[in-house]
Design a protein around this motif. Structure first.
Motif, PDB file in Angstrom:
ATOM      1  N   ARG A   1      42.735   9.081  35.480  1.00  0.00           N
ATOM      2  CA  ARG A   1      41.562   8.825  34.638  1.00  0.00           C
ATOM      3  C   ARG A   1      42.017   8.221  33.311  1.00  0.00           C
ATOM      4  NH1 ARG A   1      40.065  13.281  37.685  1.00  0.00           N
ATOM      5  NH2 ARG A   1      38.019  13.030  38.672  1.00  0.00           N
ATOM      6  N   LEU A   2      41.444   7.063  32.991  1.00  0.00           N
ATOM      7  CA  LEU A   2      41.862   6.317  31.804  1.00  0.00           C
ATOM      8  C   LEU A   2      40.824   6.369  30.687  1.00  0.00           C
ATOM      9  CD1 LEU A   2      43.110   3.136  33.695  1.00  0.00           C
ATOM     10  CD2 LEU A   2      44.509   5.032  32.854  1.00  0.00           C
ATOM     11  N   GLY A   3      39.624   6.758  30.994  1.00  0.00           N
ATOM     12  CA  GLY A   3      38.551   6.805  30.011  1.00  0.00           C
ATOM     13  C   GLY A   3      37.253   7.149  30.722  1.00  0.00           C
ATOM     14  N   LYS A   4      36.172   7.159  29.982  1.00  0.00           N
ATOM     15  CA  LYS A   4      34.884   7.525  30.562  1.00  0.00           C
ATOM     16  C   LYS A   4      34.493   6.512  31.634  1.00  0.00           C
ATOM     17  CE  LYS A   4      30.180   8.853  29.319  1.00  0.00           C
ATOM     18  NZ  LYS A   4      29.195   9.012  28.209  1.00  0.00           N
ATOM     19  N   GLY A   5      34.441   6.983  32.892  1.00  0.00           N
ATOM     20  CA  GLY A   5      34.070   6.115  33.998  1.00  0.00           C
ATOM     21  C   GLY A   5      35.145   5.134  34.423  1.00  0.00           C
ATOM     22  N   ILE A   6      36.367   5.288  33.891  1.00  0.00           N
ATOM     23  CA  ILE A   6      37.459   4.348  34.200  1.00  0.00           C
ATOM     24  C   ILE A   6      38.550   5.094  34.948  1.00  0.00           C
ATOM     25  CG2 ILE A   6      39.073   2.642  33.286  1.00  0.00           C
ATOM     26  CD1 ILE A   6      37.413   2.670  30.706  1.00  0.00           C
ATOM     27  N   THR A   7      38.760   4.724  36.199  1.00  0.00           N
ATOM     28  CA  THR A   7      39.783   5.370  37.009  1.00  0.00           C
ATOM     29  C   THR A   7      40.714   4.328  37.612  1.00  0.00           C
ATOM     30  OG1 THR A   7      38.326   5.323  38.949  1.00  0.00           O
ATOM     31  CG2 THR A   7      38.308   7.330  37.596  1.00  0.00           C
ATOM     32  N   PHE A   8      41.901   4.787  37.970  1.00  0.00           N
ATOM     33  CA  PHE A   8      42.892   3.960  38.666  1.00  0.00           C
ATOM     34  C   PHE A   8      43.225   4.702  39.953  1.00  0.00           C
ATOM     35  CE2 PHE A   8      47.089   2.016  39.397  1.00  0.00           C
ATOM     36  CZ  PHE A   8      46.800   0.677  39.124  1.00  0.00           C
ATOM     37  N   THR A   9      43.005   4.058  41.091  1.00  0.00           N
ATOM     38  CA  THR A   9      43.056   4.732  42.382  1.00  0.00           C
ATOM     39  C   THR A   9      44.279   4.300  43.189  1.00  0.00           C
ATOM     40  OG1 THR A   9      41.815   2.997  43.540  1.00  0.00           O
ATOM     41  CG2 THR A   9      40.528   4.690  42.379  1.00  0.00           C
TER      42      THR A   9
END
Length: 388
Positions: free
Chosen positions: A284-292
């Motif tokens: 999780r990188l920020g609100k609503g920002i993910t790296f999968t």
């Protein structure tokens, strides 16, 4: 005030600048966040043009370029200069492209295709579908595999002028690259894909405000985000191991190509990322920002393609890794990424003594032509010197 426009028609986006011809200054810049043609790479664009009609592809691309020109708001436009790979420039100009798909002589004769020369030349904006009374300057391609963008990276970096064993790469979707050993030049490209420019990543974006462009280790991982003036400022603080973040600083909206490289570096050195997996499945990188994990795979494809391309050129030239003395990095992802992180992730060979970051050389060559149209003659002479 006389003005000109220089344009880089890239595979993942189009960039343009409005120039003051009196003092050569840049008045305004406009960017399209993607190439308007369907697909993720230049082969997709070529396939679309052949399958659905080159006229349609031409109209789409010219319409996008026209919108950029309108955004720049020129008042006394004298000329436009463009640069890009042979496929993009041929679609833009509306000339034959099938020779770029079927390179074999027999195949071309069978379908009655005569390859155009693709020398550097000046055409009419009216003929292309832009402005009626404006010259449009189009630089040469050496061959269909070596376009004006590849020529630009070799000229603008000083790669051609050094006697040292060196390599240059334009870090983008097509990743054009060249290796110079003595007086011999080996060229190629790698299908790196759009991940290195922040695309085909779940929360990826081009280098625009709100994009995470780097990560810095400072009592944890500090995300560096582009602000409204495209300056790197502090954004969220990221805890990779607990998969949490703290919203601080400038709000992040997504992650750009250099941010993907930095995040992969951070994940690899901490062991959080063990391709193709992520510990805990997600970052999780920020609100609503993910790296999968799907993003890890896309980044891995890009890194692997670049490394394979570099190794192939060195193998073909018969040199060892240790013989490479200088590496030139072009394109946005090649200019703004931390070279140490780039080397660790494998997108830069490990052994060069010098790494030089050089910017968007395609846009710069177009700028040279916009400011000085006579430069076209020099480029055409170069085509004679380097025919292969």
């Amino acid at each position: 005030m006389d003005q000109a426009i220089n344009i880089d028609i890239g595979t993942s986006g189009i960039r343009a600048q409005l120039l003051n011809l009196t003092d050569s200054s840049v008045l305004r810049t406009a960017i399209l966040s993607r190439n308007p043609l369907p697909g993720a790479n230049v082969v997709d664009h070529l396939d679309f043009a052949i399958s659905y009609g080159q006229e349609i592809a031409h109209e789409i691309l010219v319409s996008a370029v026209t919108s950029l020109i309108n955004d720049l708001k020129p008042t006394n436009l004298k000329r436009i200069a463009v640069c890009g790979n042979p496929i993009q420039l041929s679609i833009f100009e509306g000339i034959e492209i099938r020779d770029l798909a079927f390179a074999g002589k027999n195949a071309l004769e069978k379908i009655h295709v005569k390859p155009p020369k693709r020398d550097g030349h000046v055409t009419s904006g009216n003929k292309i579908g832009l402005y009626a009374d404006v010259d449009v300057i189009i630089p040469p391609s050496i061959r269909h595999e070596i376009g004006a963008d590849a020529l630009a990276m070799m000229i603008k970096t000083g790669f051609l002028d050094t006697s040292k064993t060196c390599m240059v790469t334009d870090y983008g979707t097509n990743a054009e690259m060249a290796l110079k050993v003595g007086n011999r030049i080996y060229t190629g490209s790698a299908a790196a894909g759009p991940a290195i420019e922040g695309q085909q990543i779940s929360k990826g974006m081009l280098a625009t405000p709100g994009a995470i462009a780097d990560l810095r280790l400072s009592g944890g991982w500090q995300a560096l985000v582009l602000d409204e003036k495209l300056r790197l400022v502090e954004g969220p603080r990221i805890n990779l191991r607990s998969r949490t973040f703290k919203s601080t600083g400038y709000p992040a909206k997504g992650i750009t190509g250099t941010g993907v490289i930095s995040l992969m570096y951070a994940g690899l050195i901490t062991g959080i990322i063990k391709p193709p997996h992520i510990e805990g499945d997600i970052i999780r990188l920020g609100k609503g920002i993910t790296f999968t994990e799907e993003d890890v795979v896309e980044a891995g494809k890009a890194f692997g393609a670049l490394r394979a391309g570099h190794l192939t050129l060195m193998h073909e030239a018969g040199i060892a890794y240790e013989d490479l003395e200088t590496m030139y990095m072009c394109g946005a992802s090649g200019t703004y990424v931390d070279p140490i992180k780039a080397r660790f992730t494998g997108i830069v060979p490990a052994t060069p003594k010098r790494i030089i970051q050089c910017g968007n050389t395609s846009l710069e060559l177009a700028k040279d032509l916009a400011l000085n149209p006579d430069y076209l003659s020099y480029l055409n002479e170069m085509k004679k010197i380097y025919p292969c």
